[in-house]
Scaffold this motif. Structure first.
Motif, PDB file in Angstrom:
ATOM      1  N   THR A   1       0.746  -1.287   0.009  1.00  0.00           N
ATOM      2  CA  THR A   1      -0.032  -0.114   0.016  1.00  0.00           C
ATOM      3  C   THR A   1       0.702   1.350  -0.007  1.00  0.00           C
ATOM      4  O   THR A   1       2.131   1.158   0.189  1.00  0.00           O
ATOM      5  CB  THR A   1      -0.953  -0.027   1.122  1.00  0.00           C
ATOM      6  N   PRO A   2       0.281   2.440  -0.196  1.00  0.00           N
ATOM      7  CA  PRO A   2       1.204   3.661  -0.206  1.00  0.00           C
ATOM      8  C   PRO A   2       1.455   3.984   1.493  1.00  0.00           C
ATOM      9  O   PRO A   2       2.229   4.987   1.502  1.00  0.00           O
ATOM     10  CB  PRO A   2       0.118   4.567  -0.653  1.00  0.00           C
ATOM     11  N   TRP A   3       1.092   3.185   2.268  1.00  0.00           N
ATOM     12  CA  TRP A   3       1.584   3.507   3.632  1.00  0.00           C
ATOM     13  C   TRP A   3       2.334   2.120   4.340  1.00  0.00           C
ATOM     14  O   TRP A   3       1.975   1.695   5.284  1.00  0.00           O
ATOM     15  CB  TRP A   3       0.255   3.573   4.574  1.00  0.00           C
ATOM     16  N   PRO A   4       3.488   1.896   3.788  1.00  0.00           N
ATOM     17  CA  PRO A   4       4.354   0.658   4.223  1.00  0.00           C
ATOM     18  C   PRO A   4       4.606   0.859   5.930  1.00  0.00           C
ATOM     19  O   PRO A   4       4.873   0.145   6.477  1.00  0.00           O
ATOM     20  CB  PRO A   4       5.321   0.747   3.387  1.00  0.00           C
ATOM     21  N   GLU A   5       4.636   2.430   6.279  1.00  0.00           N
ATOM     22  CA  GLU A   5       4.934   2.725   7.630  1.00  0.00           C
ATOM     23  C   GLU A   5       4.082   2.104   8.576  1.00  0.00           C
ATOM     24  O   GLU A   5       4.304   2.247   9.761  1.00  0.00           O
ATOM     25  CB  GLU A   5       5.306   4.213   7.675  1.00  0.00           C
ATOM     26  N   ASP A   6       2.693   1.822   8.062  1.00  0.00           N
ATOM     27  CA  ASP A   6       1.833   1.425   9.094  1.00  0.00           C
ATOM     28  C   ASP A   6       2.056   0.202   9.736  1.00  0.00           C
ATOM     29  O   ASP A   6       1.525  -0.398  10.453  1.00  0.00           O
ATOM     30  CB  ASP A   6       0.272   1.276   8.273  1.00  0.00           C
ATOM     31  N   ALA A   7       3.215  -0.581   9.199  1.00  0.00           N
ATOM     32  CA  ALA A   7       3.539  -1.900   9.736  1.00  0.00           C
ATOM     33  C   ALA A   7       3.796  -2.181  11.078  1.00  0.00           C
ATOM     34  O   ALA A   7       3.399  -2.898  11.797  1.00  0.00           O
ATOM     35  CB  ALA A   7       4.638  -2.504   8.961  1.00  0.00           C
ATOM     36  N   ALA A   8       4.490  -0.918  11.690  1.00  0.00           N
ATOM     37  CA  ALA A   8       4.627  -0.843  13.030  1.00  0.00           C
ATOM     38  C   ALA A   8       3.325  -0.798  13.929  1.00  0.00           C
ATOM     39  O   ALA A   8       3.057  -1.373  14.868  1.00  0.00           O
ATOM     40  CB  ALA A   8       5.451   0.328  13.309  1.00  0.00           C
ATOM     41  N   ALA A   9       2.440   0.123  13.343  1.00  0.00           N
ATOM     42  CA  ALA A   9       1.171   0.285  13.980  1.00  0.00           C
ATOM     43  C   ALA A   9       0.411  -1.214  14.042  1.00  0.00           C
ATOM     44  O   ALA A   9      -0.238  -1.696  15.228  1.00  0.00           O
ATOM     45  CB  ALA A   9       0.323   1.417  13.358  1.00  0.00           C
ATOM     46  N   LEU A  10       0.564  -1.609  12.925  1.00  0.00           N
ATOM     47  CA  LEU A  10      -0.326  -3.186  12.889  1.00  0.00           C
ATOM     48  C   LEU A  10       0.454  -4.109  13.810  1.00  0.00           C
ATOM     49  O   LEU A  10      -0.353  -4.986  14.628  1.00  0.00           O
ATOM     50  CB  LEU A  10      -0.284  -3.740  11.221  1.00  0.00           C
ATOM     51  N   THR A  11       1.621  -4.145  13.906  1.00  0.00           N
ATOM     52  CA  THR A  11       2.375  -4.945  15.031  1.00  0.00           C
ATOM     53  C   THR A  11       1.975  -4.758  16.405  1.00  0.00           C
ATOM     54  O   THR A  11       1.539  -5.546  17.186  1.00  0.00           O
ATOM     55  CB  THR A  11       3.862  -4.828  14.683  1.00  0.00           C
ATOM     56  N   ARG A  12       1.519  -3.404  16.639  1.00  0.00           N
ATOM     57  CA  ARG A  12       1.121  -3.029  18.170  1.00  0.00           C
ATOM     58  C   ARG A  12      -0.139  -3.707  18.267  1.00  0.00           C
ATOM     59  O   ARG A  12      -0.608  -4.124  19.264  1.00  0.00           O
ATOM     60  CB  ARG A  12       1.376  -1.287  18.284  1.00  0.00           C
ATOM     61  N   LEU A  13      -0.983  -3.568  17.099  1.00  0.00           N
ATOM     62  CA  LEU A  13      -2.563  -3.847  17.361  1.00  0.00           C
ATOM     63  C   LEU A  13      -2.473  -5.277  17.317  1.00  0.00           C
ATOM     64  O   LEU A  13      -3.131  -6.014  18.227  1.00  0.00           O
ATOM     65  CB  LEU A  13      -3.175  -3.188  16.114  1.00  0.00           C
ATOM     66  N   ARG A  14      -1.634  -5.996  16.836  1.00  0.00           N
ATOM     67  CA  ARG A  14      -1.851  -7.640  16.922  1.00  0.00           C
ATOM     68  C   ARG A  14      -1.102  -7.840  18.231  1.00  0.00           C
ATOM     69  O   ARG A  14      -1.670  -8.910  19.060  1.00  0.00           O
ATOM     70  CB  ARG A  14      -0.617  -8.166  15.831  1.00  0.00           C
ATOM     71  N   GLU A  15      -0.381  -7.330  18.802  1.00  0.00           N
ATOM     72  CA  GLU A  15       0.174  -7.460  20.195  1.00  0.00           C
ATOM     73  C   GLU A  15      -0.774  -7.061  21.225  1.00  0.00           C
ATOM     74  O   GLU A  15      -0.818  -7.797  22.171  1.00  0.00           O
ATOM     75  CB  GLU A  15       1.399  -6.854  20.309  1.00  0.00           C
ATOM     76  N   ALA A  16      -1.662  -6.099  20.961  1.00  0.00           N
ATOM     77  CA  ALA A  16      -2.784  -5.894  21.841  1.00  0.00           C
ATOM     78  C   ALA A  16      -3.666  -6.979  22.036  1.00  0.00           C
ATOM     79  O   ALA A  16      -4.146  -7.047  22.882  1.00  0.00           O
ATOM     80  CB  ALA A  16      -3.290  -4.230  21.477  1.00  0.00           C
ATOM     81  N   LEU A  17      -3.941  -7.352  20.818  1.00  0.00           N
ATOM     82  CA  LEU A  17      -4.893  -8.472  20.712  1.00  0.00           C
ATOM     83  C   LEU A  17      -4.135  -9.837  21.404  1.00  0.00           C
ATOM     84  O   LEU A  17      -5.085 -10.632  22.260  1.00  0.00           O
ATOM     85  CB  LEU A  17      -5.153  -9.111  19.359  1.00  0.00           C
ATOM     86  N   ASP A  18      -2.929  -9.901  21.393  1.00  0.00           N
ATOM     87  CA  ASP A  18      -2.328 -11.222  22.094  1.00  0.00           C
ATOM     88  C   ASP A  18      -2.557 -10.876  23.409  1.00  0.00           C
ATOM     89  O   ASP A  18      -2.992 -11.730  24.185  1.00  0.00           O
ATOM     90  CB  ASP A  18      -0.770 -11.131  21.827  1.00  0.00           C
ATOM     91  N   HIS A  19      -2.244  -9.804  24.071  1.00  0.00           N
ATOM     92  CA  HIS A  19      -2.282  -9.262  25.343  1.00  0.00           C
ATOM     93  C   HIS A  19      -3.721  -9.572  25.906  1.00  0.00           C
ATOM     94  O   HIS A  19      -4.123  -9.277  27.187  1.00  0.00           O
ATOM     95  CB  HIS A  19      -1.639  -7.760  25.734  1.00  0.00           C
ATOM     96  N   SER A  20      -4.637  -9.411  24.969  1.00  0.00           N
ATOM     97  CA  SER A  20      -6.205  -9.365  25.455  1.00  0.00           C
ATOM     98  C   SER A  20      -6.656 -10.821  25.450  1.00  0.00           C
ATOM     99  O   SER A  20      -7.780 -11.279  26.086  1.00  0.00           O
ATOM    100  CB  SER A  20      -7.065  -8.659  24.446  1.00  0.00           C
ATOM    101  N   GLN A  21      -5.757 -12.004  25.077  1.00  0.00           N
ATOM    102  CA  GLN A  21      -6.381 -13.142  24.815  1.00  0.00           C
ATOM    103  C   GLN A  21      -6.775 -13.974  26.102  1.00  0.00           C
ATOM    104  O   GLN A  21      -7.778 -14.699  26.061  1.00  0.00           O
ATOM    105  CB  GLN A  21      -5.379 -13.958  24.126  1.00  0.00           C
ATOM    106  N   ASP A  22      -5.976 -13.609  27.154  1.00  0.00           N
ATOM    107  CA  ASP A  22      -6.543 -14.271  28.513  1.00  0.00           C
ATOM    108  C   ASP A  22      -7.977 -13.879  28.858  1.00  0.00           C
ATOM    109  O   ASP A  22      -8.780 -14.513  29.279  1.00  0.00           O
ATOM    110  CB  ASP A  22      -5.699 -14.035  29.577  1.00  0.00           C
ATOM    111  N   ALA A  23      -8.246 -12.417  28.651  1.00  0.00           N
ATOM    112  CA  ALA A  23      -9.675 -11.749  29.199  1.00  0.00           C
ATOM    113  C   ALA A  23     -10.458 -12.458  28.256  1.00  0.00           C
ATOM    114  O   ALA A  23     -11.749 -12.704  28.697  1.00  0.00           O
ATOM    115  CB  ALA A  23      -9.393 -10.303  29.129  1.00  0.00           C
ATOM    116  N   TRP A  24     -10.404 -12.525  26.953  1.00  0.00           N
ATOM    117  CA  TRP A  24     -11.178 -12.955  25.890  1.00  0.00           C
ATOM    118  C   TRP A  24     -11.530 -14.369  26.252  1.00  0.00           C
ATOM    119  O   TRP A  24     -12.644 -14.792  26.253  1.00  0.00           O
ATOM    120  CB  TRP A  24     -10.522 -12.763  24.477  1.00  0.00           C
ATOM    121  N   ASN A  25     -10.407 -15.236  26.509  1.00  0.00           N
ATOM    122  CA  ASN A  25     -10.782 -16.730  26.775  1.00  0.00           C
ATOM    123  C   ASN A  25     -11.723 -16.688  28.115  1.00  0.00           C
ATOM    124  O   ASN A  25     -12.576 -17.603  28.114  1.00  0.00           O
ATOM    125  CB  ASN A  25      -9.536 -17.408  27.077  1.00  0.00           C
TER     126      ASN A  25
END
Length: 394
Positions: A284-308
């Protein structure tokens, strides 16, 4: 012209022979006529009689005419092949593993069972609204996709195909993500080609956009309450200007926010993971968004215990609503919300990057966009669909 109260539709099937489908408000009378004429009822509700022996077939047809008249049933001879065969032939040509099952809506009211499940506002919607549809074929792929196939009313050939869904949905007339039904030719091979190359890609785009809207809508709700809470904390006053009495009130407001935030964040936890798997920032025209998406994936990982934990508790919480006090219900949600508060704040901070990457990742769409497309969000709340009954076995 009034619809007969008892009706028998006759059609031909290569493997089954003569096929009869009973319908109408007094459909049991049609059932009785078919049984008396020697037809055999299959588990899906259709009646069959062999055609291999021409003399026996003529005798069966003659008996049917007699018993139909005796029971007040009208016989209609269809020029189309048996829809159960057509559905099976189309399903066999679709990518992946598909099955087809004929459903019969013998009583006119039974086709209304389809309304809560129909994800469509086009021709198939109008067909169900304006015409009697006594039977349909439902195509399934085993991964949650269900398609409704009906004979096209008012035409001697051709079919209509639309999507069924058990998801919460907007009014299909107003929801721009709704996948439109498609007219299919009579030939099963050509019909399957149209489903594969036209309908299914549009259907998958619609699912993607609906998931994205669910996430964005949830984040907007959280953001509004988060901004209100922050304004109160910064000013030391409620939104109406009344001063806060003490710091304990702030703690109470934070717990209330966590309770409400968890209710919305569940949509993020449910729908965002699949969207993130499709994102390709480098394309995409915004390759710099990769860092933000990494943070979002990590946020989901950190939420997994609560989700379970929530999923483990949810069945019990829903099954005993009268015995669980409202404040305890709220306390459970509040604790989960506080546990994932850092993750929620990450999603609020990086939501713009997520949105433009998810829009660029729509299935079948261009990998790179010059700008995010307009939001598809609607202001109307999503109604809960009524459960779909097993009409085929009535």
């Amino acid at each position: 012209m009034p619809i007969p109260s008892a009706e028998i539709t006759l059609t031909i099937s290569r493997p089954l022979g003569l096929v009869a489908i009973a319908s109408g408000k007094k459909h049991p009378q049609a059932h009785q006529a078919l049984e008396n004429a020697g037809f055999r009822r299959l588990p899906n509700g259709v009646f069959t009689a062999p055609l291999a022996d021409s003399q026996a077939a003529r005798a069966t047809a003659s008996a049917l005419v007699h018993h139909a008249h005796e029971h007040g049933a009208t016989i209609i001879t269809s020029s189309r092949p048996y829809l159960g065969d057509i559905g099976t032939e189309i399903a066999a040509r679709l990518p992946g593993t598909w099955s087809a099952e004929l459903e019969i809506y013998s009583h006119p009211l039974w086709q209304e069972d389809l309304w809560p499940m129909l994800w469509e506002a086009g021709e198939i919607y109008r067909a169900l609204e304006d015409h009697r549809i006594p039977f349909a074929s439902v195509l399934k792929n085993g991964t949650g996709t269900e398609l409704l196939l009906i004979e096209r009313p008012g035409h001697r050939s051709g079919y209509l195909l639309g999507a069924l869904t058990d998801r919460e949905q907007e009014d299909p007339h107003d929801d721009p993500t709704t996948p439109h039904s498609i007219v299919l030719p009579a030939d099963p091979g050509l019909a399957a080609h149209a489903v594969t190359h036209t309908f299914l890609p549009a259907y998958h785009r619609a699912l993607h956009n609906q998931d994205l809207n669910n996430v964005l809508r949830a984040l907007e709700r959280i953001r509004e309450e988060h901004q209100t809470l922050q304004a109160i904390k910064d000013s030391g006053r409620y939104s109406d200007g009344v001063p806060l009495g003490n710091s304990r009130l702030i703690s109470g407001l934070e717990r209330d926010f966590a309770d409400h935030a968890w209710l919305s964040y569940r949509d993020v936890l449910e729908h965002a993971p699949i969207l993130l798997t499709r994102c390709r920032p480098a394309a995409t025209p915004w390759p710099e968004d990769a860092a933000a998406l990494t943070r979002l994936r990590e946020a989901l990982d950190h939420s997994q215990d609560a989700w379970n934990e929530w999923n483990d508790l949810r069945h019990d919480l829903y099954s005993i609503p009268r015995t669980l006090p409202a404040h305890e219900w709220s306390q459970v949600r509040g604790q989960l919300g506080l546990a994932v508060l850092p993750a929620i704040e990450t999603w609020l901070a990086d939501s713009e990057a997520f949105e433009r990457q998810a829009r660029a990742a729509v299935p079948g769409g261009p990998a790179a966009l010059s700008a995010p497309s307009p939001r598809l969000l609607t202001a109307r709340p999503a109604p809960l669909p009524a459960p779909r009954s097993a009409a085929a076995h009535r």
